[in-house]
Design a protein around this motif. Sequence first.
Motif, mmCIF file in Angstrom:
data_model
loop_
_atom_site.group_PDB
_atom_site.id
_atom_site.type_symbol
_atom_site.label_atom_id
_atom_site.label_comp_id
_atom_site.label_asym_id
_atom_site.label_seq_id
_atom_site.Cartn_x
_atom_site.Cartn_y
_atom_site.Cartn_z
ATOM 1 N N GLY A 90 0.813 -1.202 0.000
ATOM 2 C CA GLY A 90 0.000 0.000 0.000
ATOM 3 C C GLY A 90 0.849 1.257 0.000
ATOM 4 O O GLY A 90 2.080 1.191 0.128
ATOM 5 N N ARG B 175 0.129 9.879 -0.567
ATOM 6 C CA ARG B 175 -0.776 9.733 -1.715
ATOM 7 C C ARG B 175 -0.951 11.008 -2.529
ATOM 8 O O ARG B 175 -1.493 10.964 -3.637
ATOM 9 C CB ARG B 175 -2.136 9.216 -1.240
ATOM 10 N N SER C 212 -5.230 4.971 -9.276
ATOM 11 C CA SER C 212 -6.274 4.162 -9.915
ATOM 12 C C SER C 212 -6.448 4.513 -11.390
ATOM 13 O O SER C 212 -6.652 3.632 -12.233
ATOM 14 C CB SER C 212 -7.609 4.338 -9.176
ATOM 15 N N ASP D 172 -6.092 -3.720 -6.198
ATOM 16 C CA ASP D 172 -7.418 -3.396 -5.666
ATOM 17 C C ASP D 172 -7.616 -1.890 -5.821
ATOM 18 O O ASP D 172 -7.017 -1.103 -5.077
ATOM 19 C CB ASP D 172 -7.500 -3.799 -4.189
ATOM 20 N N GLU E 223 -10.133 -0.022 -5.211
ATOM 21 C CA GLU E 223 -10.865 0.631 -4.125
ATOM 22 C C GLU E 223 -9.931 0.973 -2.959
ATOM 23 O O GLU E 223 -9.963 2.071 -2.420
ATOM 24 C CB GLU E 223 -12.001 -0.275 -3.636
ATOM 25 N N LYS E 224 -9.092 0.020 -2.599
ATOM 26 C CA LYS E 224 -8.159 0.224 -1.484
ATOM 27 C C LYS E 224 -6.827 0.835 -1.931
ATOM 28 O O LYS E 224 -6.020 1.259 -1.110
ATOM 29 C CB LYS E 224 -7.884 -1.105 -0.780
ATOM 30 N N GLU F 248 -4.297 -0.797 -3.408
ATOM 31 C CA GLU F 248 -3.289 -1.724 -2.885
ATOM 32 C C GLU F 248 -2.931 -2.762 -3.946
ATOM 33 O O GLU F 248 -3.776 -3.177 -4.737
ATOM 34 C CB GLU F 248 -3.818 -2.462 -1.652
ATOM 35 N N LYS G 38 -1.061 -6.630 -4.612
ATOM 36 C CA LYS G 38 -0.909 -7.880 -3.873
ATOM 37 C C LYS G 38 -0.126 -8.889 -4.707
ATOM 38 O O LYS G 38 -0.278 -8.964 -5.924
ATOM 39 C CB LYS G 38 -2.277 -8.464 -3.520
#
Length: 210
Positions: free
Chosen positions: A148, A154, A163, A178, A180-181, A183, A185
Amino acid sequence: MLKHAKCKICRRLGEKLFLKGKKCYSAKCAMVKRPFAPGQKAKKRKSALTEYGKEIREKQKMKKLYGVTEAQFEKYVKKVSENRGKTENVADELIQKIESRLDNVIFRLGWAKSRAHASQLVSHGHFLINGKGVDIPSYVVKVNDVIGIKPGSRQKDSLKDISEKMKKITLPAWLSFDKEKIEGKIVKKPILGDIQLPAEIAVIFEHYSR
């Protein structure tokens, strides 16, 4: 590093290593404009490489591509070589070690314009691994780890609107995002087949086995 030094690295090694971000994808790329080694005579005369010379060239490609030192790269290769017979594919194991570096993961996610830029961002402490700050570029990210961006980072120019920027990025099969978050992975271990590598791995192992 001097303004054109990175371009000369690619020209000298005869391979586009994408060391300067967006410029590497444009017509301004030195490998497009001058696809020959630096030096006035280089365009006219190109001697054949010896076997040893080829080994050195392939090793240099990998080092420069990932932005690692000779000592770091040798450590990766020798560690993998020690596991010959214990692992099915030493090439995949080397890729797993070097691709799983945090700076490379940030680059692969599209959050930095180059690996050098990613290394700088990591060193400045802009990222979280599973909610904890990590500022070591060589930190090894593992399967299921979540990457993250610190809330306070940010609004940094290069980390704004992630995004939106991610819509233009094609992630390798071993990463997910992701939106929305905001992040990333690690969904599986990276393997050689997941990437386009400009160097011959087998030749590199031959060099270090001398």
